[in-house]
Design a protein around this motif. Structure first.
Motif, PDB file in Angstrom:
ATOM      1  N   LYS A   1      -6.288 111.837  28.279  1.00 46.78           N
ATOM      2  CA  LYS A   1      -6.743 112.749  29.947  1.00 46.78           C
ATOM      3  C   LYS A   1      -7.058 111.844  30.876  1.00 46.78           C
ATOM      4  O   LYS A   1      -8.254 111.480  31.254  1.00 46.78           O
ATOM      5  N   PRO A   2      -6.187 110.931  31.325  1.00 44.84           N
ATOM      6  CA  PRO A   2      -6.457 109.991  32.403  1.00 44.84           C
ATOM      7  C   PRO A   2      -6.725 110.688  33.842  1.00 44.84           C
ATOM      8  O   PRO A   2      -6.550 111.547  34.030  1.00 44.84           O
ATOM      9  N   ALA A   3      -7.711 109.896  34.351  1.00 45.10           N
ATOM     10  CA  ALA A   3      -8.067 110.235  35.990  1.00 45.10           C
ATOM     11  C   ALA A   3      -7.258 109.862  36.907  1.00 45.10           C
ATOM     12  O   ALA A   3      -7.276 110.202  38.094  1.00 45.10           O
ATOM     13  N   LEU A   4      -6.346 108.957  36.655  1.00 51.15           N
ATOM     14  CA  LEU A   4      -5.374 108.272  37.526  1.00 51.15           C
ATOM     15  C   LEU A   4      -4.149 108.333  36.852  1.00 51.15           C
ATOM     16  O   LEU A   4      -3.714 108.325  35.653  1.00 51.15           O
ATOM     17  N   PHE A   5      -3.072 108.388  37.513  1.00 53.19           N
ATOM     18  CA  PHE A   5      -1.624 108.292  37.228  1.00 53.19           C
ATOM     19  C   PHE A   5      -1.292 106.658  36.642  1.00 53.19           C
ATOM     20  O   PHE A   5      -2.193 105.815  37.105  1.00 53.19           O
ATOM     21  N   THR A   6      -0.414 106.679  35.794  1.00 51.38           N
ATOM     22  CA  THR A   6      -0.125 105.251  35.393  1.00 51.38           C
ATOM     23  C   THR A   6       1.004 104.814  35.854  1.00 51.38           C
ATOM     24  O   THR A   6       2.045 105.428  36.118  1.00 51.38           O
ATOM     25  N   ASN A   7       0.762 103.530  36.538  1.00 55.26           N
ATOM     26  CA  ASN A   7       2.213 102.664  36.909  1.00 55.26           C
ATOM     27  C   ASN A   7       2.821 102.510  35.843  1.00 55.26           C
ATOM     28  O   ASN A   7       2.730 101.486  35.131  1.00 55.26           O
ATOM     29  N   VAL A   8       4.013 103.152  35.420  1.00 52.87           N
ATOM     30  CA  VAL A   8       4.999 102.916  34.234  1.00 52.87           C
ATOM     31  C   VAL A   8       5.714 101.614  34.342  1.00 52.87           C
ATOM     32  O   VAL A   8       6.278 101.169  33.192  1.00 52.87           O
TER      33      VAL A   8
ATOM     34  N   ALA B   1       4.520  98.798  35.621  1.00 49.81           N
ATOM     35  CA  ALA B   1       3.458  97.629  36.011  1.00 49.81           C
ATOM     36  C   ALA B   1       3.462  96.918  34.413  1.00 49.81           C
ATOM     37  O   ALA B   1       3.923  97.157  33.306  1.00 49.81           O
ATOM     38  N   GLU B   2       3.139  95.479  34.726  1.00 46.34           N
ATOM     39  CA  GLU B   2       3.172  94.790  33.663  1.00 46.34           C
ATOM     40  C   GLU B   2       2.259  95.213  32.557  1.00 46.34           C
ATOM     41  O   GLU B   2       2.424  94.966  31.178  1.00 46.34           O
ATOM     42  N   HIS B   3       0.998  95.876  32.848  1.00 47.95           N
ATOM     43  CA  HIS B   3       0.066  96.139  32.048  1.00 47.95           C
ATOM     44  C   HIS B   3       0.539  97.557  31.043  1.00 47.95           C
ATOM     45  O   HIS B   3      -0.084  98.081  30.256  1.00 47.95           O
ATOM     46  N   ALA B   4       1.712  98.000  31.617  1.00 46.76           N
ATOM     47  CA  ALA B   4       2.280  99.194  30.837  1.00 46.76           C
ATOM     48  C   ALA B   4       3.379  98.726  29.879  1.00 46.76           C
ATOM     49  O   ALA B   4       4.255  99.662  29.426  1.00 46.76           O
ATOM     50  N   LEU B   5       3.469  97.442  29.322  1.00 48.34           N
ATOM     51  CA  LEU B   5       4.523  97.077  28.617  1.00 48.34           C
ATOM     52  C   LEU B   5       4.380  97.892  27.332  1.00 48.34           C
ATOM     53  O   LEU B   5       5.311  98.006  26.599  1.00 48.34           O
TER      54      LEU B   5
ATOM     55  N   LYS C   1       6.582 101.554  23.258  1.00 49.48           N
ATOM     56  CA  LYS C   1       6.472 102.946  22.659  1.00 49.48           C
ATOM     57  C   LYS C   1       7.796 103.775  22.841  1.00 49.48           C
ATOM     58  O   LYS C   1       8.328 104.422  22.050  1.00 49.48           O
ATOM     59  N   GLU C   2       8.247 103.729  24.104  1.00 52.53           N
ATOM     60  CA  GLU C   2       9.477 104.561  24.365  1.00 52.53           C
ATOM     61  C   GLU C   2      10.528 104.136  23.772  1.00 52.53           C
ATOM     62  O   GLU C   2      11.388 105.168  23.153  1.00 52.53           O
ATOM     63  N   ARG C   3      10.774 102.976  23.601  1.00 53.63           N
ATOM     64  CA  ARG C   3      12.124 102.197  22.948  1.00 53.63           C
ATOM     65  C   ARG C   3      12.133 102.815  21.439  1.00 53.63           C
ATOM     66  O   ARG C   3      12.960 102.842  20.672  1.00 53.63           O
ATOM     67  N   VAL C   4      10.938 102.650  20.963  1.00 51.44           N
ATOM     68  CA  VAL C   4      10.507 102.994  19.487  1.00 51.44           C
ATOM     69  C   VAL C   4      10.886 104.455  19.234  1.00 51.44           C
ATOM     70  O   VAL C   4      11.679 104.748  18.284  1.00 51.44           O
TER      71      VAL C   4
ATOM     72  N   LEU D   1      -0.010 114.459  33.874  1.00 49.69           N
ATOM     73  CA  LEU D   1      -0.786 113.332  34.241  1.00 49.69           C
ATOM     74  C   LEU D   1      -0.877 112.190  33.260  1.00 49.69           C
ATOM     75  O   LEU D   1      -0.958 110.939  33.628  1.00 49.69           O
ATOM     76  N   SER D   2      -0.513 112.490  32.118  1.00 50.99           N
ATOM     77  CA  SER D   2      -0.444 111.505  30.961  1.00 50.99           C
ATOM     78  C   SER D   2       1.045 110.919  30.885  1.00 50.99           C
ATOM     79  O   SER D   2       1.821 111.753  30.678  1.00 50.99           O
ATOM     80  N   ALA D   3       1.271 109.429  31.029  1.00 55.74           N
ATOM     81  CA  ALA D   3       2.492 109.235  30.831  1.00 55.74           C
ATOM     82  C   ALA D   3       3.332 109.239  29.637  1.00 55.74           C
ATOM     83  O   ALA D   3       4.499 109.577  29.775  1.00 55.74           O
ATOM     84  N   ASP D   4       2.540 109.425  28.613  1.00 54.97           N
ATOM     85  CA  ASP D   4       3.173 109.675  27.313  1.00 54.97           C
ATOM     86  C   ASP D   4       3.506 111.264  27.257  1.00 54.97           C
ATOM     87  O   ASP D   4       4.733 111.446  26.403  1.00 54.97           O
ATOM     88  N   ASN D   5       2.945 111.926  27.837  1.00 47.30           N
ATOM     89  CA  ASN D   5       3.472 113.272  28.063  1.00 47.30           C
ATOM     90  C   ASN D   5       4.646 113.707  28.958  1.00 47.30           C
ATOM     91  O   ASN D   5       5.252 114.579  28.649  1.00 47.30           O
ATOM     92  N   ALA D   6       4.896 112.706  29.566  1.00 51.46           N
ATOM     93  CA  ALA D   6       6.292 112.673  30.671  1.00 51.46           C
ATOM     94  C   ALA D   6       7.552 111.994  29.716  1.00 51.46           C
ATOM     95  O   ALA D   6       8.464 111.673  30.516  1.00 51.46           O
TER      96      ALA D   6
END
Length: 590
Positions: free
Chosen positions: A175-182, A184-188, A193-196, A255-260
């Protein structure tokens, strides 16, 4: 002759339904209380329920289809593998990610409850039964050991060991309070996980693949999040009332990037009355809805397995929610609970239902099973008209915006509602379709990103908003649509984000009044959202995006922690109009 055969078929079906009901409800001591399997309007330890609001699996059970040969991996708090109602369905592959042993000990009872909903054994005179009581189960205590390497182990990589699972149950959500920059380097790790999940979904099980089932979340009214090392309760403030969010979901599931992610089948929860469960997160990314129940102190929860004995789990000697169960004398060892509820339970019910459909036709691949579930889902809470909100626009006029549409039928004939996705799972209908399906869907095609980078101003408190369009030439039948966008806006909670297909289907990917906490002067970059609303439509044509600012500053977001007390965010209106910086579309389909 055809008419006579049809009438005979109907009569036999009715007879089978009656026989199946008797067989199912008399299966085990607590099965009559499992309304999610067979809702007859019975009293399930609390209030009465509404007959028919269940998984619709009686005829499937009558045929002896109970999940045989299908393995479900349960990624959770662990599982009590030796539980008397689970032990006979445990297969090789479980792992304690903390110790490296094959016993993923459950310290909370959550994973054990999830496992019981999916595959508790039937007809053993113990507790209740699972949706798929002959399915195999494998468990991981991932919630106790959340690292990227442990995620990979529990989600099927490498394609050995647990990768023989056809279903991966993830009864958890962020339950993030901010959107994730998908991007960004920190989203590697997110990209990994997407590829897996793509690899496991399409290529495991000798090409039959697997399905990842995920909870939408339990944050309709409020949520908790960490800012730094401090945990905050976050909730809305509207019309001078705390927890008032104008009837809208405070934490949109998108809001959760993995939910998208296309690879996660997101599930919302409904209760024993056939309505959205009070807590259930919702959004355009919800694929289906399934029974989740309510807090057993007020309405019917889900009866399932609990950690054995009366000293741990949900059902203990000090339990208040399970007192009615204890009073029956049907569970003297406290091995079961009637207090399980949440989208965790809805995900588990979905995983069990998928196991039934897969066992009805083991030759069908995961995407085809998913398509069958979409094609046979039933319209739940059919009279639900959605949610309109009223606000004063920038001209001082009273204005109304349809923030959550009611049930809509898209151009491909699929019904959709933000609360319920494509509808409630109907196991019997899905099994019948699976039994009569002889070929799988065509190969999946994933389009390139189609982008637009012209900045556009978003007028404040204006129901017309700002609109842009994008021409798409991909000749695909849609299975899902992803939207990626960047926005500069000081009060993101004011915004509604709509996507409109070439034939006019309107999907609200982000409802307004969502509990986003803006970082000062920091634009939202590369936020990812997903819609299931366009399932079956054609991708080709002119797509439109619309962003509407629906507030002139009267609503707020409140945060509370013991360390800081009560804080207010977003309590003044944005002084300048927001800007849509860029947006992109990607299509999954065939």
């Amino acid at each position: 002759m055809y008419i006579k055969k049809t009438l005979l078929s109907c009569c036999l079906l009715g007879a089978f339904s009656s026989l199946a009901a008797d067989n199912l409800t008399n299966s085990d001591p607590l099965t009559p209380y499992q309304w999610h399997l067979n809702n007859t309007g019975q009293n399930s330890f609390t209030t009465d329920t509404v007959a028919g609001e269940d998984l619709h699996l009686l005829n499937t059970d009558m045929q002896g289809i109970q999940g045989d040969g299908v393995t479900v991996t349960i990624i959770d708090s662990g599982i009590e593998l030796s539980h008397p109602d689970l032990v006979n369905n445990v297969t090789a592959g479980s792992l304690n990610l903390l110790t490296g042993t094959a016993t993923p000990t459950d310290n909370t009872g959550h994973g054990t409850a999830v496992a019981g909903i999916i595959a508790a054994q039937a007809n053993n005179n113990i507790g209740g039964r699972g949706v798929a009581p002959q399915a195999n189960i494998v468990g991981f205590n991932y919630l106790d050991a959340q690292s990227t390497s442990h995620w990979l182990q529990s989600h099927g990589m490498p394609l050995t060991g647990s990768a023989n699972a056809r279903v991966y149950n993830q009864s958890y959500s962020s339950k993030p309070a901010l959107f994730t920059n998908v991007d960004a380097e920190h989203a590697l790790s997110l990209q990994l996980k997407e590829r897996v999940m793509q690899q496991v979904s399409l290529n495991s099980n000798n090409g039959l693949g697997a399905l990842f089932v995920k909870s939408a979340g339990n944050a309709f009214y409020q949520y908790t999040t960490f800012i730094g090392d401090t945990q905050f309760q976050v909730f809305p403030y509207e019309q001078q009332q705390q927890f008032n969010n104008a009837g809208l979901p405070f934490h949109n599931a998108n809001l959760s990037a993995d939910n998208a992610s296309f690879w996660n089948m997101l599930v919302s929860a409904y209760n024993a009355n056939g309505k959205l469960a009070s807590y259930s997160s919702v959004g355009a990314n919800v694929f289906l809805t399934a029974p989740g129940g309510e807090n057993a102190q007020s309405q019917a929860g889900i009866v399932t397995t609990d950690i054995s004995g009366c000293n741990a789990g949900f059902n203990t000697i000090d339990s208040t929610t399970d007192t009615p169960l204890q009073n029956t004398g049907l569970d003297s060892h406290c091995d079961a609970t009637a207090a399980m509820y949440g989208t965790s339970a809805a995900a588990a019910n979905t995983s069990g239902a998928i196991a039934l459909v897969m066992s009805a036709n083991p030759q069908l691949d995961g995407r085809t099973i998913k398509h069958i579930l979409a094609s046979t889902a039933r319209k739940l809470d059919a009279n639900n008209t959605g949610v309109d909100i009223n606000f004063t626009d920038n001209y001082g006029d009273a204005t109304r915006y349809n923030a959550i549409p009611g049930w809509q039928q898209n151009a491909a004939g699929y019904n959709f509602h933000t609360f319920y996705g494509l509808g409630a799972i109907d196991v019997d209908a899905a099994v019948t379709m699976a039994q009569n399906t002889t070929s799988s869907l065509p190969a999946l095609h994933i389009s390139n990103w189609h982008s637009k980078n012209t900045p556009l101003s978003i007028p404040d408190a204006n129901v017309n908003g700002v609109q842009d369009s994008l021409a798409i030439t991909d000749n695909l039948t849609i299975e899902a649509v992803q939207l990626k966008l960047s926005i500069d806006h000081a009060r993101m909670r004011d915004l509604a984000i709509e996507l409109i297909s070439p034939v006019g289907t309107r999907s609200v990917l982000l409802s307004p009044r969502t509990g986003l906490i803006n970082a000062a002067d920091t634009p939202v970059q590369n936020a990812l959202l997903l819609s299931q609303h366009f399932y079956g439509e054609s991708a080709a044509g002119q797509w439109k995006i619309r962003l509407i600012d629906t507030d002139n500053g009267t609503s707020q977001t409140l945060l509370y922690s013991e360390q800081t007390g009560l804080l207010s965010m977003n309590d003044t209106n944005n002084s300048v109009d927001g800007t849509l910086l860029s947006w992109s579309l990607r299509f999954y389909g065939h």
